[in-house]
Write an enzyme that holds these catalytic residues in place. Structure first.
Site, short mmCIF file in Angstrom:
data_model
loop_
_atom_site.label_atom_id
_atom_site.label_comp_id
_atom_site.label_asym_id
_atom_site.label_seq_id
_atom_site.Cartn_x
_atom_site.Cartn_y
_atom_site.Cartn_z
N SER A 144 10.43 -30.37 14.89
CA SER A 144 9.95 -30.57 16.26
C SER A 144 9.38 -31.96 16.48
O SER A 144 9.41 -32.47 17.61
CB SER A 144 8.90 -29.52 16.60
OG SER A 144 7.82 -29.54 15.66
N ASP A 196 -1.86 -28.45 21.21
CA ASP A 196 -1.70 -27.60 20.02
C ASP A 196 -2.26 -28.24 18.75
O ASP A 196 -2.38 -27.58 17.72
CB ASP A 196 -0.24 -27.22 19.82
CG ASP A 196 0.69 -28.43 19.58
OD1 ASP A 196 0.19 -29.55 19.38
OD2 ASP A 196 1.92 -28.23 19.60
N HIS A 200 1.44 -31.64 17.50
CA HIS A 200 2.46 -32.57 17.97
C HIS A 200 1.82 -33.72 18.75
O HIS A 200 0.94 -33.50 19.57
CB HIS A 200 3.46 -31.85 18.86
CG HIS A 200 4.17 -30.74 18.16
ND1 HIS A 200 3.71 -29.44 18.18
CD2 HIS A 200 5.29 -30.74 17.40
CE1 HIS A 200 4.54 -28.68 17.48
NE2 HIS A 200 5.49 -29.45 16.99
#
Length: 227
Positions: free
Chosen positions: A45, A198, A201
């Site tokens: 990701s 979060d 990231h």
């Protein structure tokens, strides 16, 4: 557009020997096509650009930075959110199409999150670097640092696999994808200003800092292709 067949050579350089002599037409490809370097960024990701508009993700920002610094480059986004080193190994063969000149590998974060045995992760990374080597594609390996909660043995094994594999395969080695943020004195401020909610990231500004740190190392990889 038809893609050229891949010829085997004994080393890197000269844009894979002018795309293998313009696919045995013994050179007649356009100069622009011959000079553009194509890289594939194989990752999770962080590479894919999770939580960001497409143009603000890692790959578009890195491609833009390189172009601003004089590189003629295309970067294929081979990032898959949630992917592990096992997923990278399963995808590397078809990711390395004949037009890909260099490979950036940024995997292992999800192995950490799942507590996968470092020997398994190491075997997967070793396997995908073997595939790149067999295809005569130079590589960059971006590492990670394991937290201490898995114990000292796990941390030692996980942290060591990246530099050791980079040395084995002659990869350009980068210690940590998130190093520019991890090295800030104000860690709480870094999390607030450069990470998404979060806490995993980076946001667009965080990606910008990461790209500024990684850019010169990617230029080193490009140098191995064009020299």
């Amino acid at each position: 557009m038809a893609r050229p067949l891949q010829f085997t050579s004994t080393g890197y350089g000269a844009i894979r020997i002018l795309r293998n002599l313009a696919v045995a037409g013994l050179v007649a490809a356009s100069p622009a096509a011959a000079e553009t370097v194509t890289l594939a960024a194989l990752g999770d990701s962080l590479t894919q650009g999770y939580g960001l508009p497409q143009e603000q993700g890692f790959v578009p920002q890195l491609e833009g930075w390189l172009e601003e610094h004089g590189e003629d480059v295309d970067i294929v986004n081979a990032g898959v959110s949630g992917d592990t080193t096992a997923g990278g190994l399963s995808r590397v063969d078809w990711t390395l199409t004949p037009d890909v000149d260099g490979l950036i590998v940024a995997l292992g974060g999800n192995d950490l999150l799942r507590g996968i045995d470092p020997s398994v992760s190491r075997g997967n990374l070793d396997g995908l670097l073997q595939v790149a080597q067999a295809k005569d594609v130079p590589t960059m390996l971006i590492g990670l640092t394991a937290p201490g909660n898995y114990g000292p043995d796990y941390k030692q094994a996980f942290d060591a696999m990246y530099p050791e594999l980079a040395k084995t395969y002659g990869s350009v080695y980068v210690e940590s994808f998130l190093a520019p943020l991890e090295e800030m004195d104000d860690r709480q401020g870094a999390m607030r200003d450069y990470m998404q909610a979060d806490g995993i990231h980076p946001n667009a500004e965080g990606v910008k800092l990461i790209v500024e740190a990684l850019g010169p190392r990617v230029q080193q990889l490009i140098g191995r292709i064009v020299d």
